[in-house]
Design a protein around this motif. Structure first.
Motif, mmCIF file in Angstrom:
data_model
loop_
_atom_site.group_PDB
_atom_site.id
_atom_site.type_symbol
_atom_site.label_atom_id
_atom_site.label_comp_id
_atom_site.label_asym_id
_atom_site.label_seq_id
_atom_site.Cartn_x
_atom_site.Cartn_y
_atom_site.Cartn_z
ATOM 1 N N THR A 323 73.128 -1.982 39.081
ATOM 2 C CA THR A 323 72.535 -3.128 39.789
ATOM 3 C C THR A 323 71.090 -3.384 39.375
ATOM 4 O O THR A 323 70.526 -4.424 39.699
ATOM 5 N N GLY A 324 70.455 -2.447 38.673
ATOM 6 C CA GLY A 324 69.082 -2.658 38.244
ATOM 7 C C GLY A 324 68.546 -1.462 37.495
ATOM 8 O O GLY A 324 69.099 -0.350 37.565
ATOM 9 N N MET A 325 67.461 -1.672 36.764
ATOM 10 C CA MET A 325 66.788 -0.593 36.031
ATOM 11 C C MET A 325 65.289 -0.864 36.026
ATOM 12 O O MET A 325 64.874 -2.015 35.911
ATOM 13 N N GLU A 326 64.503 0.197 36.167
ATOM 14 C CA GLU A 326 63.048 0.052 36.070
ATOM 15 C C GLU A 326 62.438 1.375 35.645
ATOM 16 O O GLU A 326 63.022 2.449 35.842
ATOM 17 N N SER A 327 61.255 1.281 35.020
ATOM 18 C CA SER A 327 60.544 2.494 34.611
ATOM 19 C C SER A 327 60.125 3.286 35.836
ATOM 20 O O SER A 327 59.681 2.719 36.833
ATOM 21 N N HIS A 328 60.273 4.599 35.738
ATOM 22 C CA HIS A 328 59.923 5.486 36.850
ATOM 23 C C HIS A 328 59.298 6.729 36.242
ATOM 24 O O HIS A 328 59.980 7.710 35.950
ATOM 25 N N GLY A 329 57.963 6.659 36.028
ATOM 26 C CA GLY A 329 57.303 7.746 35.312
ATOM 27 C C GLY A 329 57.772 7.750 33.865
ATOM 28 O O GLY A 329 57.746 6.724 33.176
ATOM 29 N N HIS A 330 58.230 8.918 33.398
ATOM 30 C CA HIS A 330 58.718 9.029 32.023
ATOM 31 C C HIS A 330 60.218 8.792 31.938
ATOM 32 O O HIS A 330 60.806 8.977 30.862
ATOM 33 N N ARG A 331 60.842 8.419 33.027
ATOM 34 C CA ARG A 331 62.282 8.198 33.057
ATOM 35 C C ARG A 331 62.590 6.730 33.379
ATOM 36 O O ARG A 331 61.691 5.943 33.691
ATOM 37 N N ILE A 332 63.849 6.384 33.321
ATOM 38 C CA ILE A 332 64.323 5.071 33.739
ATOM 39 C C ILE A 332 65.138 5.271 35.010
ATOM 40 O O ILE A 332 66.118 6.030 35.005
ATOM 41 N N ARG A 333 64.724 4.634 36.106
ATOM 42 C CA ARG A 333 65.473 4.715 37.358
ATOM 43 C C ARG A 333 66.565 3.637 37.314
ATOM 44 O O ARG A 333 66.276 2.438 37.268
ATOM 45 N N VAL A 334 67.808 4.080 37.307
ATOM 46 C CA VAL A 334 68.960 3.181 37.287
ATOM 47 C C VAL A 334 69.534 3.121 38.699
ATOM 48 O O VAL A 334 69.879 4.157 39.278
ATOM 49 N N THR A 335 69.625 1.937 39.258
ATOM 50 C CA THR A 335 70.241 1.775 40.572
ATOM 51 C C THR A 335 71.657 1.261 40.387
ATOM 52 O O THR A 335 71.939 0.448 39.498
ATOM 53 N N LEU A 336 72.550 1.774 41.246
ATOM 54 C CA LEU A 336 73.962 1.454 41.111
ATOM 55 C C LEU A 336 74.574 1.190 42.477
ATOM 56 O O LEU A 336 74.004 1.553 43.505
ATOM 57 N N ALA A 337 75.743 0.572 42.450
ATOM 58 C CA ALA A 337 76.547 0.412 43.656
ATOM 59 C C ALA A 337 77.893 1.078 43.394
ATOM 60 O O ALA A 337 78.576 0.747 42.413
ATOM 61 N N VAL A 338 78.234 2.049 44.220
ATOM 62 C CA VAL A 338 79.514 2.729 44.083
ATOM 63 C C VAL A 338 80.612 1.749 44.500
ATOM 64 O O VAL A 338 80.522 1.109 45.546
ATOM 65 N N ARG A 339 81.647 1.623 43.680
ATOM 66 C CA ARG A 339 82.658 0.598 43.921
ATOM 67 C C ARG A 339 83.390 0.806 45.239
ATOM 68 O O ARG A 339 83.652 -0.149 45.967
#
Length: 379
Positions: A323-339
């Protein structure tokens, strides 16, 4: 003998308050208690009632119910029509923008409170000089606020608040006005000064790091009520609301536990490390989640393109959509929706992992959660 007796704090020393403030559709009803030398932090989303609580403690917003005692003295109790005026309360306040008098020097700002209490000018100036020296600002006594840096102004505001020997020190977002460069050093200095403060300190902040570093105990306020209270370690380890979970960076679900599994939605089971029965929470960091473009086999560690050590059993393998992605420190925070159930989920990936998986908003993936990193506890 009298001096020794005076040095012993009274049995009911500290803060005991139930703050009830009615403002139309909003109602604040918060209980607070703290002993001498304790630093309490109020955390919560915007509009939760943090600032209203602070203003009620200062006497700036009158209570409509409950009561406020400080060192055994009743400062406010609406049922008995008792209300001590703000200026007569042994309370010091540091506002977010410090509110130093621009036409007075740093020393005159600090001496202002004692002078208002009737302290002779020479004594007030000597006390101000001593406080500024404690704050490592002795050479800035003659400087006007406009010549001070943000960190220096914050220390002058703290010295001014301490000059009247308050029994309750209130700090409203004390580091919010500082830039990122100054914040780290000033936070450490403020922690040192608060640790030496012998009475009660209450601070309001929206920054979880400020709260974790400065406070002995946290009070999370949501919708005008206390949602959770505990030490920073307790709050971070066992969040009890979605707000607290986001604050400390954890995925949090509530469900029904049986042994090592928690049923969090119809057909959706999460395996955890601890054995729990009955209503329970399950919490895990985004780093416990691995993402795959095809369903991983049971026990697959997901090495190569993952954020953790992989899934422990099929119970922790879910179909999801990004559902989205954004930089989070040195990582990429990936947000999801469980089906199944549409539950939110967050995973932390490296940039190369995101590229290798070819992730974009809406793409279907499989999420696996490492059961060894899932912490379960009674709800």
């Amino acid at each position: 003998m009298a001096a020794d007796a005076a040095a012993v704090p009274p049995r009911d020393a500290g803060l005991r308050a139930r703050l009830v403030v009615d403002r139309g559709a909003f109602r604040l009803d918060v209980e607070l208690a703290a002993g001498p030398g304790e630093v309490l932090a109020l955390l919560g989303p915007n509009g939760a009632g943090k600032t209203t609580s602070l203003r009620a403690l200062a006497g700036l917003d009158p209570l409509t119910g409950g009561g406020l005692r400080l060192d055994g003295r009743v400062l406010e109790e609406p049922a008995r029509r008792v209300r001590v005026a703000p200026e007569d309360r042994p309370v010091g306040v540091i506002f977010q923008d410090y509110l130093l008098f621009p036409h007075l020097s740093a020393a005159e700002n600090v001496a202002f409170g004692p002078r208002c209490q009737g302290v002779p000018r020479a004594r007030a100036r000597a006390a101000a000089a001593g406080l500024l020296e404690r704050m490592d600002l002795a050479e800035y006594g003659h400087a006007k606020p406009r010549r001070l840096s943000g960190g220096q102004a914050q220390r002058v505001a703290l010295a001014r608040a301490l000059a009247t020997a308050p029994r309750l020190l209130l700090l409203d977002e004390p580091l919010a006005a500082l830039d990122a460069g100054a914040r780290l050093d000033v936070r450490a200095e403020l922690r040192r000064h608060l640790a030496a403060f012998e009475a009660v300190a209450v601070l309001v902040t929206h920054d979880p790091l400020d709260a974790m570093v400065l406070a002995d105990r946290l009070v999370v306020v949501e919708d005008g009520r206390v949602a959770q209270t505990g030490t920073p370690a307790e709050i971070a380890r066992r969040p009890r609301t979605d707000y607290v979970a986001r604050l400390v960076g954890l995925n949090l679900y509530r469900g029904e536990a049986a042994g090592h599994t928690v049923r969090i939605a119809p057909g959706l089971v999460l395996a955890g490390a601890e054995e729990v029965s009955g209503p329970a929470f399950a919490a895990f960091p985004p780093g416990a989640v691995t993402l795959h473009r095809t369903r991983p086999a049971d026990g697959d560690t997901g090495t190569g393109v993952s954020t953790g050590t992989g899934a422990d059993g099929a119970a922790n393998v879910w179909a999801a959509a990004v559902t989205g992605m954004e930089s989070h420190g040195h990582r990429i925070r990936v947000t999801l929706a469980v089906r199944d159930g549409g539950l939110p989920l967050a995973a932390d990936l490296s940039a190369p992992a995101v590229a290798e998986l070819g992730l974009y908003e809406g793409v279907a993936v499989w999420a696996a959660v490492d059961a060894a990193l899932v912490h379960t506890y009674p709800a």
